[in-house]
Write a protein that holds these residues in place. Structure first.
Motif, short mmCIF file in Angstrom:
data_model
loop_
_atom_site.label_atom_id
_atom_site.label_comp_id
_atom_site.label_asym_id
_atom_site.label_seq_id
_atom_site.Cartn_x
_atom_site.Cartn_y
_atom_site.Cartn_z
N TYR A 194 -5.17 3.95 0.88
CA TYR A 194 -4.70 2.96 1.84
C TYR A 194 -5.73 2.63 2.92
O TYR A 194 -5.78 1.49 3.41
N CYS A 195 -6.53 3.62 3.29
CA CYS A 195 -7.44 3.45 4.41
C CYS A 195 -8.76 4.15 4.13
O CYS A 195 -8.77 5.24 3.55
N HIS A 196 -9.87 3.54 4.55
CA HIS A 196 -11.20 4.10 4.34
C HIS A 196 -11.92 4.23 5.67
O HIS A 196 -11.76 3.38 6.56
N GLY A 197 -12.75 5.28 5.79
CA GLY A 197 -13.45 5.48 7.05
C GLY A 197 -12.47 5.67 8.20
O GLY A 197 -11.37 6.21 8.03
N ASN A 198 -12.87 5.22 9.37
CA ASN A 198 -12.01 5.38 10.54
C ASN A 198 -10.81 4.44 10.53
O ASN A 198 -9.70 4.83 10.89
N ALA A 199 -11.02 3.19 10.10
CA ALA A 199 -9.91 2.23 10.21
C ALA A 199 -10.14 1.00 9.34
O ALA A 199 -9.90 -0.13 9.78
N ILE A 200 -10.58 1.18 8.09
CA ILE A 200 -10.75 0.06 7.18
C ILE A 200 -9.58 0.03 6.21
O ILE A 200 -9.47 0.87 5.32
N ALA A 201 -8.68 -0.91 6.42
CA ALA A 201 -7.53 -1.03 5.53
C ALA A 201 -7.99 -1.52 4.16
O ALA A 201 -8.79 -2.46 4.07
N ASP A 202 -7.51 -0.89 3.10
CA ASP A 202 -7.92 -1.30 1.76
C ASP A 202 -7.41 -2.70 1.45
O ASP A 202 -6.29 -3.07 1.84
N SER A 203 -8.23 -3.46 0.73
CA SER A 203 -7.88 -4.84 0.42
C SER A 203 -6.70 -4.95 -0.54
O SER A 203 -6.03 -5.98 -0.58
N GLU A 204 -6.42 -3.90 -1.29
CA GLU A 204 -5.32 -3.94 -2.26
C GLU A 204 -4.11 -3.13 -1.82
O GLU A 204 -2.97 -3.49 -2.12
N TYR A 205 -4.34 -2.04 -1.11
CA TYR A 205 -3.23 -1.13 -0.77
C TYR A 205 -3.05 -0.93 0.74
O TYR A 205 -2.13 -0.24 1.16
N GLY A 206 -3.90 -1.55 1.54
CA GLY A 206 -3.86 -1.31 2.97
C GLY A 206 -2.62 -1.79 3.68
O GLY A 206 -2.31 -1.32 4.78
N ASP A 207 -1.88 -2.73 3.06
CA ASP A 207 -0.68 -3.23 3.72
C ASP A 207 0.51 -2.29 3.54
O ASP A 207 1.58 -2.51 4.12
N LYS A 208 0.34 -1.23 2.76
CA LYS A 208 1.47 -0.32 2.52
C LYS A 208 1.59 0.77 3.59
O LYS A 208 2.70 1.21 3.89
N ARG A 209 0.43 1.20 4.15
CA ARG A 209 0.47 2.24 5.18
C ARG A 209 -0.66 1.98 6.17
O ARG A 209 -1.73 1.53 5.81
#
Length: 362
Positions: free
Chosen positions: A234-249
């Motif tokens: 869901y999230c990468h690094g400190n605060a990079i929301a994933d382009s495919e799954y970032g809206d879930k968490r």
């Protein structure tokens, strides 16, 4: 499926058998790098026995043993210890036995130091792990609690795998019992160690692909206790929301890295430097083998870096050794690091097929 430029495939061609230009490698003043052992094709993770024997895993089918009975600057020999295994990347030594991690199971070879030329039949410690080849090679080490820690990568670049089985670090007793998950949301770690004072687990993690040249970063993480989630997918690094799954968490739900490393550098093996050969400013630092990118232009990584830890924080992250990368081609790829009893630092290289020895002074 995206196609790699043919140009980048040159980076991955083997370099075994040719003269290595060690004089082109750059290290801080006073440090020297030499060959500890050559003719170790595909050298990956390393484990050291008390008698000085270095065990080296590969992503092929072979495990090597490099005895050194005198503690000298070179191994006595390179022995092909085991063959016919399924990607035996991970090796660990405990209580006289060599533990070897294949993709789906962990094996144990008892009293191995006395059987280097005639190894015993293995004992299956556990076959409870997934058999997916994608990120299926494992890193294993025994922790200060006497348990064997095992990485299980995500079976994909980016997906939402079963969180109970993938993208996690597990631990179990030496006999294979009491298997439990220690950390989750870990895309693919191929290196971890414990802080020599606090006993806390630190580990590298490889970021996902195809978010661009400069994102997301690889990570250096700390897991002071069991049960923490480190963000994947869901999230990468400190605060990079994933382009495919970032809206879930939201990223705020997860444990952030202690330090963002370079994007796509493939940070693999890491160790806290516990020796006394290196000068004081280098003692206690984390040394990280950055294997190098495979899909970035220009390439990144192909070097050793260090992280200074002060008060539980990373206060500096800098290059320690570099020069394996020349333009877009590399003649070497660091994989793992191992602190030796004399304080020298060994570095495995699966492209050049060697083990280097980094020392300080004469």
């Amino acid at each position: 499926m995206k196609t790699l430029p043919t140009l980048l495939l040159l980076v991955c061609l083997p370099a075994y058998g040719r003269d290595l230009p060690l004089d082109t490698l750059k290290l801080p003043a006073g440090f020297r790098i030499a060959i500890y052992a050559d003719a170790v094709p595909g050298a990956r993770s390393m484990a050291l026995a008390p008698d000085g024997t270095l065990f080296v895993g590969t992503r092929g089918d072979t495990v090597y043993a490099l005895p050194n009975r005198t503690g000298g600057p070179r191994a006595d020999a390179v022995l092909t210890l085991l063959q016919g295994l399924n990607t035996p990347n991970g090796v660990a030594f405990h209580d006289g036995a060599l533990y070897v991690a294949e993709i789906g199971r962990i094996l144990r070879y008892d009293q191995i130091s006395a059987r280097l030329r005639n190894p015993p039949k293995p004992v299956v410690v556990s076959d409870a792990f997934p058999r997916d080849a994608h990120h299926g090679w494992k890193f294993i080490r025994f922790g200060p609690d006497g348990r064997l820690y095992v990485s299980v990568g995500a079976p994909c670049n980016i997906c939402e795998p079963d969180p109970a089985r993938y993208a996690a670090i597990f631990r179990l007793k030496p006999d294979g019992s009491a298997l439990e998950q220690y950390a989750r949301g870990v895309r693919n770690t191929v290196g971890f160690d414990w802080h020599p004072q606090t006993g806390e687990l630190w580990f590298t993690d490889n970021g996902r692909d195809w978010l661009g040249n400069d994102a997301p970063p690889d990570e250096l993480n700390r897991a002071p206790r069991a049960g923490l989630h480190f963000g994947y997918p869901y999230c990468h690094g400190n605060a990079i929301a994933d382009s495919e799954y970032g809206d879930k968490r939201a990223c705020a739900e997860f444990t952030p890295p202690m330090r963002e490393l370079g994007a796509h550098v493939a940070a693999l093996g890491m160790r806290f430097y516990s020796g006394t050969m290196f000068p004081e400013p280098w003692r206690g630092r984390v040394f990280i083998a950055e294997h190098g990118s495979w899909n970035r232009i220009p390439p990144s990584g192909y070097r050793l870096t260090t992280a200074r830890i002060e008060g539980g924080r990373v206060t500096a992250y800098e290059v320690f050794a570099e020069g394996w990368l020349k333009g877009i081609a590399a003649w070497g790829r660091p994989v793992d690091v191992q602190v030796m009893p004399d304080g020298a630092l060994l570095v495995s290289d699966d492209k050049a097929g060697v083990i280097y020895r980094i020392s300080y002074g004469k």
